[in-house]
Scaffold this active site. Structure first.
Site: not given
Ligand code: GLC
Length: 565
Positions: A25, A98, A206, A263, A335-336
């Site tokens: 998909d 996460d 997060d 984070e 991923h950021d």
């Molecule tokens: C963190 C994540 C990011 C997300 C943000 C809001 O920084 O790593 O990808 O957009 O939080 O959840």
């Protein structure tokens, strides 16, 4: 005391929507992860971190959660998840989830109920505020304060049904949960225990240092951007340590062998010492941002080149600051962030050498290294054209604000987004040289990087000189050489703009790491070069060892010697 198995561990981050698609998909899924576990076990990583897989409207690719205790059908089912967890455990790998609890989705039942009326029992689960005094609700500037959201636009959304605004530090579909409310905290704790009872091994949390807000939510500083900067009122806020310690007591206490990493954008070394001091029982380690913001100037829309001496000052400060108390996490990518080989290396002629050099310099620091999918094969930034090529809500929102509200030239904004935009990390994992890099048999949600015929996992696994085998070697070195895990850290050559050098020392073992951050040869002016004359060369990313301490372009070397204490 927390047990510290994670000091010798390496974590691998999976961004499920871009990792592997098992059903055609165009979107990665859990069965895709299961199919590729041997790639990860072969690399030698100890822990997998799964970016969000929960049901979500996918406004921010799953960081907007509408049900914390299920799996989005896009990714599979809870039974697929259980199978993945068991298959990871069978291979000796742990798995962490996460945890996104600064905010939920606006489609989460908690928020649906909260917004339903002023008297809803869940009204104060979120931050509902009236319009600014004397202003007409819903009109420009009537927001309760001047804060901007991270993704562009104001941090408040007006809700005509009840005539109030709700706070969203990220998108309007990510309302901030009100952590002042004990009912919110206990609902989160319960959900976390549910995952731990299911067998998961911990959490990556997060933006967890955003959860405590300064009461009164005062206006932020005005910077010339369209909105004020409210971060002083929500970064490391007044009750953050209390909330994290309470979470520890309610969720983690008495459970063994977990890993928790917060984070924390904007965290300082001094704060991190508190967060990660085991005696305080908060989190095991934090993600700080100083080293990935080192190439960010005062104007966000002007690209700034990295100064290596700045990078060394940052890492040096963090290594020293957490040497006796607490613990570092080490990362270039997630991923950021854009791909590090394109950012701090050379993704052209020296792609392989510079990817290896960056890996070595990072992994030999004191701390727990994180590898982001594709980093282990030296994946590069994507050649984005116009804004229409981007999918990321941050890129689109910031572009709209910068161009439409702040008058920046579109081309300037695009230059920065191409180099730094988050979609660079989110293109499909490159598995082989079949169409779409073997990621999907359908149409991928984001196109594969056109370099996949050259840069892919199948090819890297076959080539003993690949970035993959170099990373495997770095991970093995951490597992077998205690000085990598526990050794003291000493930065060398702090004023050199091209070479990064340091030593690690544990008892009678000393390691020397040198990396050349440039495409020209450079000589390391070591304080005591003779001491290393008979040292063992443990790893070297080029054919020749340095002669007279001259390192070739992007060369990295790791030496080991025995010292008499
Ligand atoms: C963190 C994540 C990011 C997300 C943000 C809001 O920084 O790593 O990808 O957009 O939080 O959840």
């Amino acid at each position: 005391m927390t047990d510290a198995w994670w000091k010798s561990a390496v974590v691998y981050q999976i961004y499920p929507r871009s990792f592997a698609d098992s059903d055609g998909d165009g979107m990665g899924d859990l069965r895709g992860v299961i199919q590729h576990l041997d790639h990860l076990a072969g690399l030698g990583v100890d822990v997998l971190w799964l970016s969000p897989i929960y049901p979500s409207p996918q406004d921010d690719n799953g960081y907007d959660i509408s049900d914390y205790q299920d799996v989005d059908p896009l990714f599979g089912s809870l039974s697929d998840f259980d199978e993945l967890l068991a298959a990871a455990h069978e291979r000796g790998m742990k798995l962490i989830m996460d945890l996104v609890v600064n905010h939920s989705s606006d489609e989460h039942p908690w928020f649906v109920e909260s917004r339903s009326s002023l008297s809803s029992p869940k009204r104060d689960w979120y931050w509902w505020w009236p319009a600014r005094d004397g202003m007409e609700p819903g009109t420009p500037g009537a927001e309760p304060n001047n804060w901007g959201s991270v993704f562009g636009g104001p941090a408040w959304e007006w809700d005509p049904a009840t005539g109030e605004y709700y706070l969203h530090l990220f998108s309007r579909k990510q309302p901030d949960l009100n952590w002042e409310n004990p009912a919110v905290r206990s609902a989160v704790h319960e959900m976390m225990r549910w995952w731990l009872d299911r067998g998961v091994d911990g959490f990556r949390m997060d933006v967890i240092n955003f959860i405590s807000k300064v009461p009164g939510l005062p206006d932020g500083t005005v910077t010339g951007a369209a909105y004020g900067d409210g971060s002083a009122s929500f970064l490391n806020g007044p009750r953050i340590h209390e909330f994290l310690h309470e979470m520890y007591e309610q969720v983690f206490a008495g459970r063994d062998a977990l890993l928790t990493v917060g984070e924390m954008p904007g965290v300082t070394v001094e704060q991190a010492r508190l967060y990660t001091d085991p005696a305080r029982e908060e989190v095991d380690m934090v993600f700080q941002f100083d080293h990935v913001w080192a190439d960010r100037g005062p104007d966000p829309w002007v690209l700034q080149r990295l100064k290596l001496t700045d990078l060394k000052a940052i890492f040096g400060r963090w290594q020293a600051g957490l040497s006796d108390v607490g613990w570092n996490s080490l990362y270039w990518n997630n991923h950021d962030q854009p791909r590090v080989v394109s950012r701090y290396g050379d993704d052209g002629d020296f792609r392989v050498e510079s990817a290896k050099m960056l890996g070595a310099v990072l992994h030999l620091h004191r701390g727990t290294p994180y590898v982001y999918q594709g980093e282990e094969i030296g994946m590069t930034n994507y050649p984005f054209g116009g804004i229409g090529d981007f999918r990321d809500i941050e890129a689109l929102g910031q572009y709209a604000q910068a161009v439409e509200k702040e008058g920046h030239a579109p081309e300037d904004v695009l230059t920065v987004l191409r180099a730094r935009g988050r979609d660079n990390a989110r293109t499909p994992m490159q598995w082989d040289d079949s169409p779409h890099a073997g990621f999907t048999t359908g149409t991928p949600w984001l196109p594969a990087n056109p370099r996949y015929p050259e840069i892919n996992a199948a090819r890297a696994r076959k080539d003993p000189d690949s970035v993959y085998h170099w990373y495997r070697g770095l991970i093995e070195l951490r597992h077998t050489e205690p000085a990598v895990v526990h050794g003291d850290f000493t930065m060398l050559l702090p004023h050199d703009e091209q070479l990064y050098a340091y030593t690690r020392r544990l008892d009678s073992t000393e390691l020397l790491v040198i990396g050349n951050f440039g495409g020209t040869p450079a000589r390391a002016e070591l304080p005591d070069p003779a001491a290393w004359d008979r040292a063992e060369l443990v790893m070297n990313n080029t054919a020749q060892p340095p002669a007279d301490w001259v390192l070739g372009p992007w060369q990295a070397v790791i030496y080991r010697r025995t010292v008499t204490p």
